[in-house]
Write a protein that holds these residues in place. Structure first.
Motif, PDB file in Angstrom:
ATOM      1  N   GLN A   1     -87.529  81.603 -38.108  1.00 49.98           N
ATOM      2  CA  GLN A   1     -86.246  82.290 -37.946  1.00 49.98           C
ATOM      3  C   GLN A   1     -86.210  83.053 -36.624  1.00 49.98           C
ATOM      4  O   GLN A   1     -85.200  83.045 -35.917  1.00 49.98           O
ATOM      5  CB  GLN A   1     -86.024  83.284 -39.086  1.00 49.98           C
ATOM      6  CG  GLN A   1     -85.799  82.662 -40.438  1.00 49.98           C
ATOM      7  CD  GLN A   1     -85.565  83.737 -41.474  1.00 49.98           C
ATOM      8  OE1 GLN A   1     -84.695  84.584 -41.297  1.00 49.98           O
ATOM      9  NE2 GLN A   1     -86.340  83.711 -42.543  1.00 49.98           N
ATOM     10  N   LYS A   2     -87.301  83.716 -36.289  1.00 55.38           N
ATOM     11  CA  LYS A   2     -87.372  84.475 -35.034  1.00 55.38           C
ATOM     12  C   LYS A   2     -87.243  83.554 -33.828  1.00 55.38           C
ATOM     13  O   LYS A   2     -86.601  83.898 -32.836  1.00 55.38           O
ATOM     14  CB  LYS A   2     -88.663  85.287 -34.953  1.00 55.38           C
ATOM     15  CG  LYS A   2     -88.716  86.177 -33.706  1.00 55.38           C
ATOM     16  CD  LYS A   2     -89.876  87.096 -33.732  1.00 55.38           C
ATOM     17  CE  LYS A   2     -89.984  88.016 -32.537  1.00 55.38           C
ATOM     18  NZ  LYS A   2     -89.312  87.658 -31.327  1.00 55.38           N
ATOM     19  N   GLU A   3     -87.835  82.382 -33.925  1.00 59.57           N
ATOM     20  CA  GLU A   3     -87.715  81.415 -32.836  1.00 59.57           C
ATOM     21  C   GLU A   3     -86.247  81.041 -32.615  1.00 59.57           C
ATOM     22  O   GLU A   3     -85.775  80.984 -31.480  1.00 59.57           O
ATOM     23  CB  GLU A   3     -88.543  80.169 -33.152  1.00 59.57           C
ATOM     24  CG  GLU A   3     -88.533  79.151 -32.030  1.00 59.57           C
ATOM     25  CD  GLU A   3     -89.392  77.935 -32.327  1.00 59.57           C
ATOM     26  OE1 GLU A   3     -89.278  76.958 -31.555  1.00 59.57           O
ATOM     27  OE2 GLU A   3     -90.161  77.938 -33.307  1.00 59.57           O
ATOM     28  N   VAL A   4     -85.513  80.815 -33.696  1.00 60.78           N
ATOM     29  CA  VAL A   4     -84.081  80.509 -33.585  1.00 60.78           C
ATOM     30  C   VAL A   4     -83.340  81.689 -32.954  1.00 60.78           C
ATOM     31  O   VAL A   4     -82.550  81.516 -32.027  1.00 60.78           O
ATOM     32  CB  VAL A   4     -83.469  80.166 -34.954  1.00 60.78           C
ATOM     33  CG1 VAL A   4     -81.950  80.041 -34.867  1.00 60.78           C
ATOM     34  CG2 VAL A   4     -84.079  78.888 -35.510  1.00 60.78           C
ATOM     35  N   LEU A   5     -83.600  82.891 -33.458  1.00 61.19           N
ATOM     36  CA  LEU A   5     -82.919  84.076 -32.917  1.00 61.19           C
ATOM     37  C   LEU A   5     -83.226  84.264 -31.438  1.00 61.19           C
ATOM     38  O   LEU A   5     -82.308  84.522 -30.647  1.00 61.19           O
ATOM     39  CB  LEU A   5     -83.306  85.326 -33.707  1.00 61.19           C
ATOM     40  CG  LEU A   5     -82.701  86.638 -33.182  1.00 61.19           C
ATOM     41  CD1 LEU A   5     -81.175  86.605 -33.215  1.00 61.19           C
ATOM     42  CD2 LEU A   5     -83.253  87.825 -33.962  1.00 61.19           C
ATOM     43  N   ASP A   6     -84.482  84.127 -31.041  1.00 58.05           N
ATOM     44  CA  ASP A   6     -84.847  84.295 -29.629  1.00 58.05           C
ATOM     45  C   ASP A   6     -84.131  83.276 -28.738  1.00 58.05           C
ATOM     46  O   ASP A   6     -83.621  83.624 -27.672  1.00 58.05           O
ATOM     47  CB  ASP A   6     -86.360  84.188 -29.444  1.00 58.05           C
ATOM     48  CG  ASP A   6     -87.112  85.379 -30.022  1.00 58.05           C
ATOM     49  OD1 ASP A   6     -86.475  86.424 -30.311  1.00 58.05           O
ATOM     50  OD2 ASP A   6     -88.346  85.265 -30.200  1.00 58.05           O
ATOM     51  N   LEU A   7     -84.089  82.023 -29.180  1.00 62.63           N
ATOM     52  CA  LEU A   7     -83.375  80.993 -28.419  1.00 62.63           C
ATOM     53  C   LEU A   7     -81.884  81.324 -28.319  1.00 62.63           C
ATOM     54  O   LEU A   7     -81.273  81.182 -27.262  1.00 62.63           O
ATOM     55  CB  LEU A   7     -83.557  79.618 -29.071  1.00 62.63           C
ATOM     56  CG  LEU A   7     -84.932  78.985 -28.953  1.00 62.63           C
ATOM     57  CD1 LEU A   7     -85.038  77.782 -29.889  1.00 62.63           C
ATOM     58  CD2 LEU A   7     -85.203  78.583 -27.517  1.00 62.63           C
TER      59      LEU A   7
ATOM     60  N   SER B   1     -87.403  91.211 -40.684  1.00 67.69           N
ATOM     61  CA  SER B   1     -87.803  90.428 -41.860  1.00 67.69           C
ATOM     62  C   SER B   1     -86.870  89.248 -42.122  1.00 67.69           C
ATOM     63  O   SER B   1     -87.190  88.372 -42.930  1.00 67.69           O
ATOM     64  CB  SER B   1     -87.862  91.320 -43.105  1.00 67.69           C
ATOM     65  OG  SER B   1     -86.568  91.813 -43.404  1.00 67.69           O
ATOM     66  N   ALA B   2     -85.709  89.201 -41.446  1.00 68.22           N
ATOM     67  CA  ALA B   2     -84.747  88.098 -41.624  1.00 68.22           C
ATOM     68  C   ALA B   2     -83.989  87.857 -40.317  1.00 68.22           C
ATOM     69  O   ALA B   2     -82.785  88.094 -40.234  1.00 68.22           O
ATOM     70  CB  ALA B   2     -83.782  88.408 -42.759  1.00 68.22           C
TER      71      ALA B   2
END
Length: 166
Positions: free
Chosen positions: A65-71, A107-108
């Protein structure tokens, strides 16, 4: 009013009904149209009033999820600087006057990602059964419930729909 992109997924050859996934050009990953503010405000309402129905994730998916948010954060800042402003650990959606503190979503992370764009975001991860749905910010589904599909492989999510005989 912004122009709507024209999608002709069948224009490259003979058309046939089947699931066919094709990579998007990175610059076209996210779109903003004349309904942008309306969608973000509706998502905000849904996430406040029915959060567990429109956001869900399986344990252990936080890194993905963090990878998606960072991108997404990087893309929005570069592609739509008139709509988003980033200051350290905050991201502003200028058109809606929303300010999000990024660490609040540790966490999300996909929850925050979904709040920033019109699109619903669904995260699939590879498994022995094929790709399966592991997290989603899904505010605008069409006749299905996120909680029923979370953890399911793509083949089960898209299983044949019973035919309604009239």
């Amino acid at each position: 009013m912004s122009r709507q992109p024209i999608y002709l997924p069948f224009a490259e050859g003979k058309w046939q009904m089947r699931m066919s996934l094709k990579a998007l050009a990175p610059q076209d990953w996210i779109e903003i149209d004349d309904q942008f503010v309306k969608y973000l405000l509706q998502k905000d309402t849904l996430l406040k009033s029915r959060h567990s129905e429109v956001f869900a994730s399986l344990p252990g998916t936080e890194a993905s999820q963090k990878e998606v948010l960072d991108l997404l954060l990087d893309h929005l800042h570069k592609r739509f600087p008139h709509y988003y402003r980033r200051h350290g650990q905050t991201i502003d959606a200028i058109a809606t006057n929303q300010v999000w503190h990024i660490p609040d979503f540790e966490s999300a992370p996909l929850d925050l990602a979904g709040r920033l764009v019109q699109e619903d975001l669904l995260l699939m991860e590879r498994s022995r059964q094929g790709y399966r749905l592991v997290a989603a910010s899904l505010c605008f589904p069409l006749r299905w419930r996120l909680r029923e599909k979370l953890g399911c492989p793509l083949t089960q999510i898209h299983a044949p729909v019973p035919v309604c005989k009239v």
